[in-house]
Design an enzyme around this catalytic site. Structure first.
Site, PDB file in Angstrom:
ATOM      1  N   GLU A  54       9.431   7.930 -17.333  1.00  0.00           N
ATOM      2  CA  GLU A  54       8.044   8.367 -17.543  1.00  0.00           C
ATOM      3  C   GLU A  54       7.558   7.999 -18.944  1.00  0.00           C
ATOM      4  O   GLU A  54       6.417   7.589 -19.140  1.00  0.00           O
ATOM      5  CB  GLU A  54       7.925   9.880 -17.332  1.00  0.00           C
ATOM      6  CG  GLU A  54       8.067  10.280 -15.866  1.00  0.00           C
ATOM      7  CD  GLU A  54       8.253  11.779 -15.700  1.00  0.00           C
ATOM      8  OE1 GLU A  54       7.558  12.560 -16.361  1.00  0.00           O
ATOM      9  OE2 GLU A  54       9.124  12.172 -14.895  1.00  0.00           O
ATOM     10  N   LYS A  95      15.926  21.262 -11.360  1.00  0.00           N
ATOM     11  CA  LYS A  95      15.273  20.009 -11.716  1.00  0.00           C
ATOM     12  C   LYS A  95      16.172  18.991 -12.401  1.00  0.00           C
ATOM     13  O   LYS A  95      17.027  19.326 -13.202  1.00  0.00           O
ATOM     14  CB  LYS A  95      14.082  20.296 -12.654  1.00  0.00           C
ATOM     15  CG  LYS A  95      12.887  20.854 -11.939  1.00  0.00           C
ATOM     16  CD  LYS A  95      12.331  19.860 -10.958  1.00  0.00           C
ATOM     17  CE  LYS A  95      10.882  19.654 -11.046  1.00  0.00           C
ATOM     18  NZ  LYS A  95      10.128  19.091 -11.957  1.00  0.00           N
ATOM     19  N   HIS A 112       0.833  -1.221   0.000  1.00  0.00           N
ATOM     20  CA  HIS A 112       0.000   0.000   0.000  1.00  0.00           C
ATOM     21  C   HIS A 112       0.865   1.269   0.000  1.00  0.00           C
ATOM     22  O   HIS A 112       0.424   2.307   0.491  1.00  0.00           O
ATOM     23  CB  HIS A 112      -0.941   0.049   1.211  1.00  0.00           C
ATOM     24  CG  HIS A 112      -1.671  -1.228   1.463  1.00  0.00           C
ATOM     25  ND1 HIS A 112      -2.869  -1.524   0.885  1.00  0.00           N
ATOM     26  CD2 HIS A 112      -1.337  -2.312   2.222  1.00  0.00           C
ATOM     27  CE1 HIS A 112      -3.272  -2.732   1.275  1.00  0.00           C
ATOM     28  NE2 HIS A 112      -2.350  -3.231   2.078  1.00  0.00           N
ATOM     29  N   SER A 148      14.758  21.103 -16.575  1.00  0.00           N
ATOM     30  CA  SER A 148      13.535  21.851 -16.859  1.00  0.00           C
ATOM     31  C   SER A 148      13.924  23.145 -17.566  1.00  0.00           C
ATOM     32  O   SER A 148      15.026  23.657 -17.385  1.00  0.00           O
ATOM     33  CB  SER A 148      12.832  22.163 -15.535  1.00  0.00           C
ATOM     34  OG  SER A 148      12.113  23.368 -15.623  1.00  0.00           O
TER      35      SER A 148
END
Ligand code: ARG
Length: 457
Positions: A289, A282, A155, A276
């Site tokens: 992804e 970043k 979980h 970024s």
């Protein structure tokens, strides 16, 4: 002019031709098409269906066409309807009437089934190689980092201490099943359909087994109608690819989480991360992804294939031309994802201290405290309940289980003595889970060995 112009009395319509054509998709099967035709011509010659001299000339010319295509001396004519038409037209251009004999005892229906099966067989071998090298990378990382302890989750809540290697090897096990599925799918793809002709077989005295032998097929299809109608092998491959992508996607998701500041369990190599355009701090896991994102395509292709097939009557229908665009996309997707995922993983760094510190918090050794009490004679349900209240007190007092003093433990239960600290030490908790398949170091080392053996290493 179309090959079938004899039957038609009206001019061709360009829009219709473009809509009907598949050469932009199937031109990538030029090699399969040409080698398939060479085997067919060889058989026609050997069986006396065409002259052996004609067969020889056809084979030699097909080989030249193949070489010319591979050396950029010949360009594919995208005006042709499909790769089969293009090759035959080119052959006839080069050797005239003899070229027209190639299509004896054959239809594009069995020809495309043959080409597609050959292409799938080759792709399966390639994908297997890529899956294998990902598994090998996981094995390597698991060996190097064998002592790294991290929290295992259920979980997404910290659950029990595990070895990082054990977690990574879970993916190796999934990928081993993927290999198995690919092998299995290969077996059913390895049936030679040529000779079914349009759908009913042929009156020519052909030898299908000779063609199968020449092209390295293990079997020959048994029913000519099935031979030209069946695309199960494509569905199976699309499905096996979907599962590989699902596994890569879950792995990617974990990498994305682990690279976040919230976890910081790992760091990607700069060459596999992106920055970024506005936020200077970043370092984004775009590659992971994208792998996760591209998984949807693989599922979509699988669904589209199944749907395309579900309502068509036997035998060949043009709907089936859609099969290649879908499966090629799945094949390309899984290949590019595996090719980039493996080096991304290989060059990543695992942050030992962050993992260990995370393992220290969250009472992930609570099961071990309960097990300790159970081993001392307390029924497990009582031990479980008592441990729960110790955890609750500890949360209130802001202490971890190993920070609780022995006197305090004795107040909870006089079954507890000095050896409790050893029992709840994170390293021991992980090391002692030696049940077969557990996270204990010796068991994990055994797991690595067994996977290596299965890979034939
Ligand atoms: N381009 C076709 C396909 O990919 C080849 C088979 C064509 N057969 C036919 N009868 N029109 O399915």
């Amino acid at each position: 002019m179309k090959m079938w112009a004899g039957r038609f009395s009206k001019e061709e319509n360009k829009e219709v031709n473009d809509f009907n054509a598949s050469i932009h998709i199937d031109s990538r099967m030029y090699k399969e098409d040409i080698t398939g035709s060479m085997a067919h011509a060889f058989m026609l010659g050997k069986c006396g269906i065409i002259g052996e001299n004609d067969a020889d000339l056809i084979i030699k010319t097909l080989e030249e066409i193949l070489n010319d295509l591979e050396n950029d001396k010949l360009e594919i004519n995208y005006e042709a309807e499909d790769i089969h038409m293009f090759v035959e037209e080119e052959l006839t251009k080069r050797i005239g009437d003899t070229g027209k004999k190639l299509h004896t005892a054959r239809s594009r229906n069995d020809q495309v089934a043959l080409d597609f099966r050959m292409y799938c067989k080759n792709s399966i071998v390639e994908i297997k190689g890529l899956v294998k090298s990902l598994i090998e990378t996981i094995l390597e990382i698991s060996k190097v980092n064998i002592d790294l302890i991290m929290p295992g989750y259920t979980h997404l809540q910290r659950a029990q201490p595990i070895l990082l290697s054990h977690q990574l090897l879970a993916y190796a096990n999934m990928l081993m099943r993927d290999l198995d599925r690919l092998n299995d799918c290969y077996k059913r793809t390895d049936y030679m359909p040529l000779g079914a002709a349009a759908l009913a077989g042929t009156t020519h005295n052909i030898d299908r087994f000779m063609v199968a032998d020449k092209l390295g097929f293990n079997n020959v299809t048994l029913n000519s109608i099935d031979s030209v109608s069946d695309r199960d092998f494509a569905v199976e491959l699309a499905s096996a690819i979907s599962l590989i992508m699902m596994h890569l996607s879950r792995f990617s998701e974990e990498i994305i989480l682990w690279c976040s500041w919230e976890f910081k369990f790992m760091e990607l190599d700069d060459s596999f991360a992106t920055g970024s355009s506005i936020m200077p701090q970043k370092k984004n896991p775009d590659i992971a992804e994208l792998v996760r994102g591209k998984t949807g395509r693989a599922y979509g292709n699988l669904m589209a294939l199944l749907t395309m097939l579900k309502g068509i009557p036997l035998a060949y229908n043009k709907d089936m031309q859609e099969d290649k665009e879908l499966l090629f996309d799945s094949i390309d997707t899984v290949k590019v994802c595996l090719s980039i995922f493996t080096p991304m993983l290989k060059t990543s760094t695992f942050l030992k201290d962050n993992m260990y510190n995370a393992a220290k918090k969250g009472f992930i050794n609570a099961t071990d405290l309960a097990d300790y009490l159970a081993k001392k004679g307390m029924p497990f349900r009582d031990a479980y309940k008592l441990t729960g209240s110790i955890v609750l007190d500890s949360i209130k007092n802001n202490v971890t289980l190993d920070e609780i003093k022995l006197e305090k433990y004795k107040e909870y239960s006089n079954l507890i003595s000095e050896d409790v600290y050893e029992a709840i030490d994170l390293k021991n908790c992980a090391a002692k889970r030696l049940s077969f398949g557990g996270t204990g170091k010796d068991m994990v080392l055994k797991q690595i060995k067994l996977i290596e053996e299965e890979l034939g290493k």
